[in-house]
Design a protein around this motif. Structure first.
Motif, short mmCIF file in Angstrom:
data_model
loop_
_atom_site.label_atom_id
_atom_site.label_comp_id
_atom_site.label_asym_id
_atom_site.label_seq_id
_atom_site.Cartn_x
_atom_site.Cartn_y
_atom_site.Cartn_z
N THR A 123 5.18 5.60 -1.65
CA THR A 123 4.94 4.54 -0.68
C THR A 123 3.50 4.07 -0.77
N ASN A 124 3.30 2.77 -0.75
CA ASN A 124 1.96 2.19 -0.72
C ASN A 124 1.49 2.11 0.73
N THR A 125 0.58 3.00 1.11
CA THR A 125 0.07 3.02 2.48
C THR A 125 -1.26 2.28 2.61
N ASN A 166 3.17 -1.23 2.13
CA ASN A 166 4.24 -0.54 2.87
C ASN A 166 5.56 -0.47 2.09
N SER A 168 8.21 1.10 -0.56
CA SER A 168 8.54 2.42 -1.09
C SER A 168 9.48 2.28 -2.27
#
Length: 230
Positions: A123-125, A166, A168
Motif C-alpha cells: 500500500t502506498n501510504t 492510498n 494497494s
C-alpha cells in the motif's frame, strides 16, 4: 517558503574510469571537509545529491541527523538537473532501489518444484504516487555442514509495483525447492533438513521446516512440501 540547502558531490572521471583504479570507496576528502563545515553552520534542512559511476560508502551521510535526504545518481545526461529537481521537489517518487547491487550467485535446474506461493499486500501510504520494488528472501537457520557456508539470505523473487496514493496491490512470489538448496564446495546441490525463514519486504512471512536426512539434488524425482520428511 521553507529554506533548505542542497549539497552536490561525488566523483568524476579523473577519479574513476576504465584506466584509473580507485584507492578509496569514500567521497574525496575535500568534500567531506565541506560537509563537516555545513553541519556546523547550517541550521536548515540539508539534502545531499551524490553522483558517481560506482558504489560509495555513504554511511556517514546516511546516519547523520543533520541530513534530511540522500540521493545517489549515476553520470546522467542533459536532463539530469530536471530529473534531480523532480525528485527533490516531490514531482517524482523513485523506487528506492539502486542499479548496482551484489547478490549471491544462484544455480538452478530447468525443472522447478513449487513449495509454496506467497502473497503480500503493498500500500502506498505516502502523499504522492510512486514505485516500490518488493524483495523476497529465504534465510536458512541451518548450521554449516562439510565446510559449506550459507549466505545470510538469498533473493528468490522481486516485483516492481506502481501505486497511486492510498492504492494497494497484491504481489505474488512462488517459492521452489531450488531456492532452498545449498551448493557444496564441489558444486553439488543439497537439500538440508532444518528451518527456512521467508522474508518479503520488511515482513517475516513464514518459516518452512524440513525433516529427515540431507539428500543430494540430482533430478526432478525429488518432490517435497513443507513440514514433511525428506
Amino acid at each position: 517558503w521553507p529554506v533548505f540547502l542542497i549539497f552536490f558531490g561525488g566523483l568524476d572521471q579523473s577519479i574513476e574510469c576504465e584506466s584509473v583504479d580507485r584507492t578509496s570507496i569514500t567521497i574525496p576528502d575535500i568534500q567531506f571537509s565541506l560537509i563537516h563545515q555545513l553541519e556546523k553552520v547550517v541550521r536548515s534542512s540539508i539534502h545531499v545529491v551524490i553522483m558517481s559511476g560506482s558504489g560509495l560508502d555513504l554511511t556517514y551521510i546516511r546516519d547523520s541527523p543533520q541530513f534530511d535526504s540522500l540521493i545517489w545518481i549515476g553520470y546522467a545526461g542533459q536532463s539530469d538537473g530536471l530529473a534531480i529537481s523532480n525528485v527533490v521537489f516531490d514531482q517524482y517518487n523513485p523506487g528506492r532501489r539502486l542499479p548496482i547491487a551484489m547478490y549471491s550467485a544462484s544455480y538452478v535446474d530447468n525443472h522447478r518444484v513449487l513449495v509454496r506461493l506467497f502473497r503480500v499486500n503493498v500500500t502506498n501510504t505516502g502523499e504522492i504516487s510512486g514505485d516500490d520494488v518488493v524483495l523476497a528472501f529465504v534465510r536458512s537457520r541451518n548450521a554449516t555442514m562439510n565446510g559449506e557456508i550459507s549466505p545470510i539470505k538469498q533473493l528468490f523473487g522481486f516485483e516492481r509495483v506502481s501505486l497511486a496514493v492510498n492504492q494497494s496491490k497484491d504481489v505474488f512470489f512462488p517459492l521452489t525447492v531450488q531456492h532452498l538448496l545449498t551448493i557444496a564446495r564441489d558444486g553439488t546441490k543439497w537439500l538440508r533438513p532444518g528451518s527456512y525463514d521467508i522474508l518479503i519486504g520488511e515482513q517475516h512471512m513464514h518459516t518452512l521446516k524440513l525433516y529427515g536426512q540431507s539428500i543430494q539434488w540430482a533430478s526432478k524425482r525429488h518432490v517435497f512440501s513443507s513440514n514433511e520428511n525428506i
